[in-house]
Design a protein around this motif. Structure first.
Motif, PDB file in Angstrom:
ATOM      1  N   GLY A 135      -0.689  -2.653 -10.530  1.00 25.58           N
ATOM      2  CA  GLY A 135       0.663  -2.264 -10.126  1.00 25.58           C
ATOM      3  C   GLY A 135       0.963  -2.523  -8.676  1.00 25.58           C
ATOM      4  N   VAL A 136       0.173  -3.393  -8.044  1.00 24.51           N
ATOM      5  CA  VAL A 136       0.377  -3.706  -6.637  1.00 24.51           C
ATOM      6  C   VAL A 136       0.950  -5.113  -6.543  1.00 24.51           C
TER       7      VAL A 136
ATOM      8  N   PRO B 256       4.910   8.074  -2.368  1.00 26.57           N
ATOM      9  CA  PRO B 256       4.505   6.890  -3.127  1.00 26.57           C
ATOM     10  C   PRO B 256       5.639   5.918  -3.415  1.00 26.57           C
ATOM     11  N   THR B 257       6.886   6.338  -3.182  1.00 26.03           N
ATOM     12  CA  THR B 257       8.016   5.419  -3.405  1.00 26.03           C
ATOM     13  C   THR B 257       8.171   4.442  -2.251  1.00 26.03           C
ATOM     14  N   THR B 258       7.443   4.668  -1.158  1.00 27.41           N
ATOM     15  CA  THR B 258       7.486   3.790   0.018  1.00 27.41           C
ATOM     16  C   THR B 258       6.117   3.178   0.248  1.00 27.41           C
ATOM     17  N   SER B 259       6.088   1.879   0.512  1.00 29.59           N
ATOM     18  CA  SER B 259       4.811   1.184   0.699  1.00 29.59           C
ATOM     19  C   SER B 259       4.782   0.408   2.005  1.00 29.59           C
TER      20      SER B 259
ATOM     21  N   LEU C 212      -5.111   0.096   7.832  1.00 26.09           N
ATOM     22  CA  LEU C 212      -4.017  -0.824   8.153  1.00 26.09           C
ATOM     23  C   LEU C 212      -3.758  -0.715   9.647  1.00 26.09           C
ATOM     24  N   CYS C 213      -3.285  -1.792  10.265  1.00 30.22           N
ATOM     25  CA  CYS C 213      -3.073  -1.766  11.707  1.00 30.22           C
ATOM     26  C   CYS C 213      -1.697  -2.317  12.062  1.00 30.22           C
ATOM     27  N   VAL C 214      -1.011  -1.625  12.978  1.00 30.05           N
ATOM     28  CA  VAL C 214       0.300  -2.050  13.466  1.00 30.05           C
ATOM     29  C   VAL C 214       0.255  -2.184  14.983  1.00 30.05           C
TER      30      VAL C 214
ATOM     31  N   PHE D 258       0.859  -1.185   0.000  1.00 33.71           N
ATOM     32  CA  PHE D 258       0.000   0.000   0.000  1.00 33.71           C
ATOM     33  C   PHE D 258       0.895   1.236   0.000  1.00 33.71           C
ATOM     34  N   PRO D 259       1.030   1.948  -1.124  1.00 31.48           N
ATOM     35  CA  PRO D 259       1.918   3.118  -1.193  1.00 31.48           C
ATOM     36  C   PRO D 259       1.481   4.233  -0.249  1.00 31.48           C
ATOM     37  N   MET D 260       2.452   4.840   0.425  1.00 34.90           N
ATOM     38  CA  MET D 260       2.164   5.977   1.296  1.00 34.90           C
ATOM     39  C   MET D 260       1.675   7.155   0.452  1.00 34.90           C
TER      40      MET D 260
END
Length: 220
Positions: A218-219, A48-51, A68-70, A42-44
């Motif tokens: 693209g995922v 967007p270069t970090t997911s 999303l959960c952490v 899931f891109p930030m």
């Protein structure tokens, strides 16, 4: 007086009988079945270069994702994959889920952070089905102790219509309201609108088509 309101409760459900089941009934004919284990990026929104790498054993719930959960106290890492040059965030102790060969380290750790530091960060939703309706309050990272390092990536995807913890966390943090939630499944377990790409398909028959759609989106 607001003493009565419409609400939801996530329960075991039989698509064959089209009725909810008690825990006792659900365990009467309990069987192990094979379901795919999927890791999805899931891109930030701000980068967007970090997911975020989220893990699920119920891929059919992905069209209904709103969070999303952490784990707030666990250590997470930002890594760069040296093969794809893509950057990912996942729980440090779950790196072996992605990189299973201990003799070959195909990543570089760029940063470490506690899960609590990720809270509130927003990401680009996997599908657009509920984007317009929920974009002002959903599609962000939540924190909760139910996320563990026993399996997966340490980041769990939340579909509040299909998981008790998903519903509890999303309702607590305002991603959904008591009276509405994304649940695009009919009584027979088939997708309904707005999930147009899988409309009328049974949830357990959608895996191959879902995999193709995620790939073309693209995922990974």
């Amino acid at each position: 007086k607001d003493l009565v309101y419409l609400g939801f409760k996530v329960m075991p459900y039989s698509t064959a009988c089209t009725t909810p089941l008690s825990n006792f009934e659900a365990n009467l004919n309990y069987k192990d079945t094979n379901d795919p284990e999927v890791i999805v990026s899931f891109p930030m929104l701000d980068d967007p270069t970090t997911s975020f790498l989220a893990w699920t054993t119920t891929p059919w719930t992905l069209p209904s994702n709103v969070g999303l959960c952490v784990n707030p106290r666990s250590t997470y890492v930002l890594i760069k994959d040296t093969v794809s040059n893509k950057k990912y965030i996942l729980m440090e102790s779950c790196l072996s889920t992605l990189y299973r060969n201990p003799d070959k380290q195909d990543y570089i750790v760029l940063a470490k952070m506690i899960g609590k530091e990720l809270e509130g960060l927003r990401y680009e939703p996997l599908f657009d089905y509920f984007k317009q309706e929920y974009q002002d309050r959903a599609f962000k990272v939540h924190c909760d102790d139910y996320v563990t390092d026993n399996s997966g990536t340490g980041i769990v995807h939340n579909a509040p219509g299909f998981g008790e913890d998903d519903y509890r966390v999303c309702l607590r943090d305002g991603a959904i309201e008591k009276t509405t939630l994304p649940c695009p499944i009919d009584a027979n377990g088939r997708f309904t609108l707005p999930v147009k790409h899988f409309e009328k398909m049974y949830v357990k028959d959608v895996y191959s088509v879902l995999d193709e759609h995620i790939g073309t989106s693209g995922v990974n």
